[in-house]
Design an enzyme around this catalytic site. Structure first.
Site, PDB file in Angstrom:
ATOM      1  N   HIS A 271       1.098  -1.353   0.098  1.00 18.57           N
ATOM      2  CA  HIS A 271       0.093   0.214  -0.127  1.00 18.57           C
ATOM      3  C   HIS A 271       1.080   1.148  -0.043  1.00 18.57           C
ATOM      4  O   HIS A 271       1.821   1.306   0.711  1.00 18.57           O
ATOM      5  CB  HIS A 271      -0.906  -0.063   1.129  1.00 18.57           C
ATOM      6  CG  HIS A 271      -2.122   0.920   1.084  1.00 18.57           C
ATOM      7  ND1 HIS A 271      -2.067   2.232   1.367  1.00 18.57           N
ATOM      8  CD2 HIS A 271      -3.357   0.971   0.913  1.00 18.57           C
ATOM      9  CE1 HIS A 271      -3.051   2.923   1.447  1.00 18.57           C
ATOM     10  NE2 HIS A 271      -3.810   2.108   0.820  1.00 18.57           N
TER      11      HIS A 271
ATOM     12  N   ASP B  12      -7.786  -3.705  -1.070  1.00 26.44           N
ATOM     13  CA  ASP B  12      -8.381  -3.881  -2.586  1.00 26.44           C
ATOM     14  C   ASP B  12      -8.355  -5.131  -3.065  1.00 26.44           C
ATOM     15  O   ASP B  12      -9.274  -5.690  -3.875  1.00 26.44           O
ATOM     16  CB  ASP B  12      -7.451  -3.215  -3.456  1.00 26.44           C
ATOM     17  CG  ASP B  12      -7.650  -1.305  -3.175  1.00 26.44           C
ATOM     18  OD1 ASP B  12      -8.790  -1.058  -2.883  1.00 26.44           O
ATOM     19  OD2 ASP B  12      -6.503  -0.768  -2.820  1.00 26.44           O
TER      20      ASP B  12
END
Length: 427
Positions: A306, A363
């Protein structure tokens, strides 16, 4: 005792004040920098620039911390409903039982959308992207509900919040129904907010629709995990558009457009596109893990690591369990999901990925859940927008109540210096 920062330019020293947040974040106040020195800062992407003071969300990427109004994200996701968290983000405190019931009922009262909105919706071709339609319809709601929001009138502001929470959910589902060629469904006052999403998305007029509690619980968590994320691209867009005193619907529409970008809200869609690519190439997970490790190979492993969280994404740990529960309950046999599970296990156990903190992020898991539910890939970012709505609304209200000045960044000009105009006949 307040501290100051010393800046030296051309031998001249300038003192700049500092400010400290409640979580001990230190910022240098450069509001008077240009007036004092004649210089400005340059910070592409605003990675080191605080654009505002905010009491909504605290994020520490190094420690993997995400708190809404002081409450840890894992506790909220486990114990609260999405509307409870929405109320917390927007109004500052968790609602009492009476306040929550009233909030739910008032959202129901505003769930009917003007029927003429359907005329606009039907004007889009079936080939249109859902986010493009959603942004347009959200902006169009300004024409149907033109009254300006008075941020200093608590009753009026509350009604505006209920209105946008209700109508945004309905039109989001209508976008899907339009693209599927199916009739529009309406809000059912006997169901929860998340239950209504499922009903409006999937119920058919020819049969009774049953809401699976495992799916509803997973979606509730996903919407909570996406509800806010500090000054991200779409939230900053909502704030800067709203700083011109643009209305709530118009500002939210700008957030939808910003979220549409593949570098922001399109990340979970990119995960599924990557999995489709692996499947089309024979489904060899080991081959693509090797490609991901090869610095000379342009292939990127989507849904791992991330930009903000340097050690782990706290949201991913929460939603992994829901992904496992959804897959187990639905019993979906899908080669794409099998590839995803193999990738997950390989990355969690491979030293290369562990050393680089390339863990599966939110995600990755959200894409798996949406795929298992039968939601088309193009709708993934719409799902993100539904979850992010209360965060956008909270920041819009905070910005207006703080009476923040209109956003107007500076620039460093790098173009031509002054030159004479040459007539077209002489060029």
């Amino acid at each position: 005792m307040s501290k100051t920062a010393i800046l030296e330019i051309d031998g001249k020293r300038f003192e700049l004040p500092t400010t400290v947040g409640t979580e001990n974040e230190v910022a240098i106040d450069i509001a008077k920098l240009r007036a004092l020195t004649g210089a400005i800062t340059i910070d592409p992407g605003y990675k080191n620039t605080g654009s505002c003071f905010s009491a909504i969300t605290y994020l520490d990427g190094e420690q993997g911390i995400l708190n809404y109004r002081g409450y840890a994200i894992d506790e909220l996701a486990e114990k609260a409903s999405f509307l409870e968290v929405s109320y917390l983000l927007i109004f500052g405190e968790l609602p009492t039982a009476a306040q929550l019931e009233q909030f739910e009922n008032d959202i129901r009262k505003h769930s009917l959308v003007d029927e003429e909105v359907k005329d606009i919706l039907h004007g889009f071709p079936r080939s249109a992207h859902p986010m493009g339609i959603l942004s347009s319809l959200t902006s169009a709601l300004t024409a149907f509900y033109p009254r300006r929001v008075n941020v200093n009138d608590d009753k009026h502001l509350y009604q505006a919040v209920c209105k946008v929470m209700a109508k945004f959910l309905v039109i989001s589902c209508w976008v899907y129904r339009k693209l599927e060629g199916e009739p529009m469904n309406y809000y059912d006052n006997s169901k929860s907010y998340v239950g209504n999403f499922l009903q409006m998305m999937f119920a058919l007029p020819t049969e009774k629709y049953h809401i699976d509690p495992v799916i509803e619980k997973a979606l509730n968590k996903l919407f909570i995990l996406h509800a806010d994320h500090e000054q991200n691209c779409s939230t900053s867009t909502v704030r800067i558009v709203g700083s011109s005193h643009a209305g709530m619907f118009a500002s939210v529409a700008s957030g939808v457009s910003a979220l549409w970008g593949p570098l922001h809200g399109g990340a979970n869609q990119a995960v599924l596109e990557m999995l489709e690519e692996i499947k089309a190439d024979g489904g060899d997970v080991d081959k693509y893990l090797a490609k991901a490790k090869d610095k000379s190979d342009p292939f990127r492993l989507m849904g791992f690591g991330h930009r903000v969280y340097k050690n782990f994404d706290p949201r991913a740990k929460i939603i992994k369990q829901s992904a496992d529960e959804v897959l187990a309950k639905l019993g979906v046999e899908d080669p794409i999901l099998e590839i995803a599970k193999k990738l997950e296990q390989a990355a969690l156990n491979d030293d290369y990925f562990k050393e680089r903190n390339l863990y599966p992020n939110v995600d990755f898991y959200s894409g798996i859940i949406y795929r298992a539910m039968g939601i088309p890939t193009d709708m993934f970012t719409v799902m993100f927008a539904i979850g992010r709505l209360p965060g956008w609304v909270a920041h819009w209200i905070e910005m207006r109540k703080n009476n923040e000045p209109i956003g107007r960044p500076r620039q460093i000009y790098t173009g031509k210096t002054l030159r004479d105009f040459v007539p077209v006949s002489e060029r």
